[in-house]
Design a protein around this motif. Structure first.
Motif: not given
Length: 522
Positions: A448-465, A467-475
């Motif tokens: 009897d309820a609606l449940v809302v869940r949020e999924v965060a957008p991608q960030n640059l660090g995730q995308i670069m990882a 692609l194989g880049y070292a991305c510790e500073t790209l968050e």
């Protein structure tokens, strides 16, 4: 059209007023755009910003319930005594919440690859997919696909139905699996039935002679031929031509049934039209199904065989309308000469809407969230986060869109994006021009309820990882939407229920009133 408000042009074009239901899943109440007459899209974008994806899973349940009700109505009108099975074609959208919702609404399962069967196997082990549902396995099957089917059957799932697409599949499968199998055959289109503009479907299935060989191969074995698959085309666009072609398939089924008494399912395939893509949509579902049932009933009577249980595989129809993308205008470039203005979206259309490039003439319902009183303008949309000259919509040859006089910060909703768009573009990957995936809001029914869940957008660090880049500073996020100022009185009530960033139960009340009730609109 000079100086005419958008709302007037919209009303004149579609014959619906600016207030109330626009179609069967979009409404506008109190100058606010709603999905399924439940989800206040203006309030959602005020809370979460744009670009934003909103997935409202109860719409999937509604779609399934509607089709089952239409089938019951058609059976009553036609006097058809065979059953009706609704199968969800999971390739349209594999998202876990989508598949789970479809199963929960009573859908059976249709697969096209080894991964589909593996997912179905896991859902069955988890108790999500009941043992009394069918799993129909279509498509050409490599060894991995056949091994997945065999493993599922050996594990004890008896209602898996591999649909044989060539004779080698049958021999490999029978060598892999000693347990009794339920099997199907898919007919191969005769040359006269192949759509010259879309010939890809011709490669599937068996010729009549090959189907005869399957019947003989299974004779005196524990395996049973139970389904005849008569997929006519990918989309039912011409109901008269579709039924004419299906009549020949009905004849073939009836003749085969005389040789194979275990045959009991007639699968008319997918392609059921949906209102998700055009506000001009009209289709008589009950009339279509009634005509199909009458054709099968008369054909079976002529051959003195029982009426089969009908199977429909519904992909786009099931999920297309449950999803909406909300994008923000980043820049407006005036058209040159008589050309329409360019509206540059803070995103990528070719990434978010790949069907616009792949499917000739593909339409989407595109509506502004506000500004309906502004002068109407012909425009073309283009992706601002790519440098690709093909990143625009509508495509060449199509008329421009009509939208309110565009401005930076304007919010535009894209409907009909729940089927295939993210499956083709891919989810969780690195996309064209490194366009990030937008924030996702998933809304599900939980009793009897609606449940809302949020999924965060991608960030640059995730995308670069990826692609194989070292991305510790790209968050840092690739794109942080700038939220336009919003009058507090507009969003205070709806957003009271959305303060939790992760999950929150929301009460379910009476049928929706006009905008203003926090219990019904978000």
């Amino acid at each position: 059209m000079n100086g005419q408000p958008y709302v007037t042009a919209f009303t004149d074009r579609y014959g619906v007023g600016p207030e109330g239901q626009i179609n069967d899943f979009i409404s506008r109440r109190g100058d606010r755009l709603l999905l399924a007459d439940q989800i206040d899209l203006n309030a959602m974008v005020a809370r979460y910003g744009a670009p934003l994806e909103v997935a409202y899973c109860p719409q999937i349940t509604l779609q399934i319930e509607r089709m089952l009700a239409w089938a019951d109505d058609a059976r009553m009108r036609s006097g058809y005594v065979g059953g009706f099975i609704y199968a969800y074609a999971t390739k349209a959208n594999f998202a876990e919440e989508v598949v789970r919702t479809a199963i929960g609404a009573g859908a059976h399962y249709e697969t096209s690859a080894a991964a589909d069967v593996t997912i179905a196997h896991r859902l069955w082990q988890q108790g999500v997919l009941p043992s009394d549902r069918y799993i129909f396995c279509n498509g050409s099957k490599d060894d991995a696909y056949l091994a997945a089917i065999s493993a599922l059957r050996r594990a004890g799932f008896a209602r898996v139905v591999p649909v044989i697409d060539d004779l080698d599949e049958l021999e490999t499968l029978l060598a892999m699996c000693r347990e009794p199998l339920l099997l199907g055959v898919r007919e191969r289109h005769a040359p006269a039935d192949v759509d010259a503009d879309h010939p890809g479907g011709e490669r599937f299935g068996l010729t009549p002679d090959e189907i005869e060989q399957v019947v003989e191969r299974l004779r005196h074995t524990p395996h049973r031929l139970v389904m005849y698959h008569a997929m006519v085309g990918s989309q039912i666009e011409d109901a008269d031509r579709w039924n004419m072609r299906l009549a020949r398939s009905a004849e073939a089924y009836a003749r085969l049934r005389q040789q194979a008494p275990s045959l009991m399912l007639f699968n008319f395939g997918g392609g059921m039209p949906t209102s998700a893509y055009s506000l001009d949509f009209r289709f008589d579902y009950v009339g279509f199904l009634e005509r199909l049932m009458r054709t099968l009933a008369s054909t079976c009577a002529a051959h003195n065989v029982p009426q089969p249980t009908l199977v429909g595989e519904f992909g786009r129809y099931t999920v297309a309308s449950h999803n909406v993308f909300i994008m923000e205008v980043g820049r407006v470039k005036r058209g040159q000469g008589d050309a329409p203005d360019w509206v540059l979206i803070n995103g990528s259309l070719m990434v978010s809407l790949p069907d616009s490039l792949i499917v000739p003439g593909q339409e989407f319902i595109i509506l502004p969230l506000d500004g309906w009183d502004r002068p109407v303008r012909p425009v073309r949309l283009a992706g601002r986060l790519t440098c690709d000259s093909d990143d625009f919509f509508p495509r060449p040859g199509a008329p421009p869109l009509l939208l309110p006089d565009p401005y930076p910060g304007q919010k535009i909703a894209f409907f009909g994006v729940g089927a295939y768009q993210q499956m083709i573009a891919g989810r969780g990957g690195a996309h064209h021009c490194l366009t990030p995936e937008m924030r996702r809001i998933i809304i599900e029914r939980d009793e009897d309820a609606l449940v809302v869940r949020e999924v965060a957008p991608q960030n640059l660090g995730q995308i670069m990882a990826l692609l194989g880049y070292a991305c510790e500073t790209l968050e840092l996020p690739v794109h942080q939407p700038v939220r336009a100022p919003v009058e507090r009185r507009v969003v205070r009530e709806p957003l009271r229920l959305l303060r939790s960033a992760r999950r929150r139960n929301m009460p379910r009340g009476a049928p929706p009133p006009r905008y203003g009730s926090a219990a019904r609109h978000m």
